[in-house]
Structures are given as C-alpha cells and as structure tokens.
Design a protein around this motif. Sequence first.
Motif, PDB file in Angstrom:
ATOM      1  N   ASP A 175      -3.390   5.103  -0.137  1.00  0.00           N
ATOM      2  CA  ASP A 175      -4.231   3.917   0.563  1.00  0.00           C
ATOM      3  C   ASP A 175      -4.529   4.656   1.922  1.00  0.00           C
ATOM      4  O   ASP A 175      -5.621   4.219   2.493  1.00  0.00           O
TER       5      ASP A 175
ATOM      6  N   GLN B 216      -8.401   7.351  -5.580  1.00  0.00           N
ATOM      7  CA  GLN B 216      -7.275   6.560  -5.845  1.00  0.00           C
ATOM      8  C   GLN B 216      -6.564   7.129  -7.236  1.00  0.00           C
ATOM      9  O   GLN B 216      -5.168   6.784  -7.090  1.00  0.00           O
TER      10      GLN B 216
ATOM     11  N   GLY C   6      -8.154   5.332   3.444  1.00  0.00           N
ATOM     12  CA  GLY C   6      -8.520   4.757   4.781  1.00  0.00           C
ATOM     13  C   GLY C   6      -8.866   5.520   5.777  1.00  0.00           C
ATOM     14  O   GLY C   6     -10.012   5.233   6.509  1.00  0.00           O
TER      15      GLY C   6
ATOM     16  N   SER D 205       0.754  -1.131  -0.070  1.00  0.00           N
ATOM     17  CA  SER D 205      -0.203  -0.010  -0.284  1.00  0.00           C
ATOM     18  C   SER D 205       0.778   1.525   0.068  1.00  0.00           C
ATOM     19  O   SER D 205       2.277   1.125   0.120  1.00  0.00           O
TER      20      SER D 205
ATOM     21  N   ARG E 275      -3.060  10.082  -6.336  1.00  0.00           N
ATOM     22  CA  ARG E 275      -1.602   9.288  -6.955  1.00  0.00           C
ATOM     23  C   ARG E 275      -1.093  10.231  -8.080  1.00  0.00           C
ATOM     24  O   ARG E 275       0.012  10.589  -8.173  1.00  0.00           O
TER      25      ARG E 275
ATOM     26  N   TRP F 295     -13.422   6.412  -4.557  1.00  0.00           N
ATOM     27  CA  TRP F 295     -12.771   5.813  -5.706  1.00  0.00           C
ATOM     28  C   TRP F 295     -12.042   6.719  -6.586  1.00  0.00           C
ATOM     29  O   TRP F 295     -10.684   6.381  -6.867  1.00  0.00           O
TER      30      TRP F 295
END
Length: 168
Positions: free
Chosen positions: A6, A27, A10, A2, A31, A24
């Motif tokens: 992540d 994600q 979380g 991870s 990044r 989502w």
Amino acid sequence: MSDAVDAIVGQWAKERPDLADDLWPVQLFGRVQRLGLTVDRMVKATAAAHGLDVGEFDVLTTLQRSGPPYALTAGTFLKASMVSSGTITNRIDKMEAKGLVERVRDGADRRTVKIHLTEHGHEVTRAVFADHLANYERLLADVDRETVEGAAGGLRSVLEALGDTGIT
C-alpha cells in the motif's frame, strides 16, 4: 490496515498521478513478490537446518511426491526446475555423495539413467518436509484458514489465466 505494498502504491500514485489508475496490478504482484521472498527465506533456513540447499530440498521432495519407485530421469528434473543440465548434474553429484540419491540405469533402456531416492534420502525428506509444513503453519498462525483458502483460490484463477495449469 495497510502494508508495505500500500505504501509503495501510494508513493507511485503521488509521484506519477497520471499512472495511478494503472497501478492496480501492483496490489497483487507486489504482494506475491514479498510473500515469495518471505517464504524463500524460510525454505532456505529449513533446508540448511537439515544440511541441504534449496535445490536439494526440491529434488528430494519431487522424488518423494512422485511415489514408488521414487525415481525420475534427470531430464524430468531439468524440465521441472528450468536450470541447466550442468546444474542438475552437479546437484545430483552432491546429493549422491551425501547418500541421498543414487543413479540407476533403466533395465529396459540402459541409456536412460534415473535418479532414485535412497532410504537415507527418504529419512531426510520426511524430516525436512515435516519441518517445512510446520514453518508454513507458523507463518500463517495469525491468518484464518478461510482467508488463506480465499487467497489460494484467487491466485489459482490468476495462474490459470496465465496458462500455468500443470507441472512438467
């Protein structure tokens, strides 16, 4: 395995479980932002090692990749860079003082001024761009080419969907 994104997702899922299914996009965009910051630091350091700032690096590489005669109007830079005309003027002034570029009036229309890459500008661009590519390679040394190409293809699809299909 991870990463920081992540962990961030979380944390948000724990803090706002009602939004967990809506996280989502983080994600991808988280990044992309983190990757952009990493690359930006490297580009700044590479440019600085050659006595340039990032804006000057951008002008030099834009002129070089434009091909012969390695000259573009200030307006072209203005559209491509999305900075003010004063910023472009100041940037070109600094670069002209360094002997990297010169302003040349268009023979057909004397009102049009083109920014032309000098021979010194070519030399600096060749050196800084070679270092730039070597740094990219170093950044990706632990990532296999297939993964990089897959990520690039996925990002291309996202950019196409967002309407970013060309350079101006």
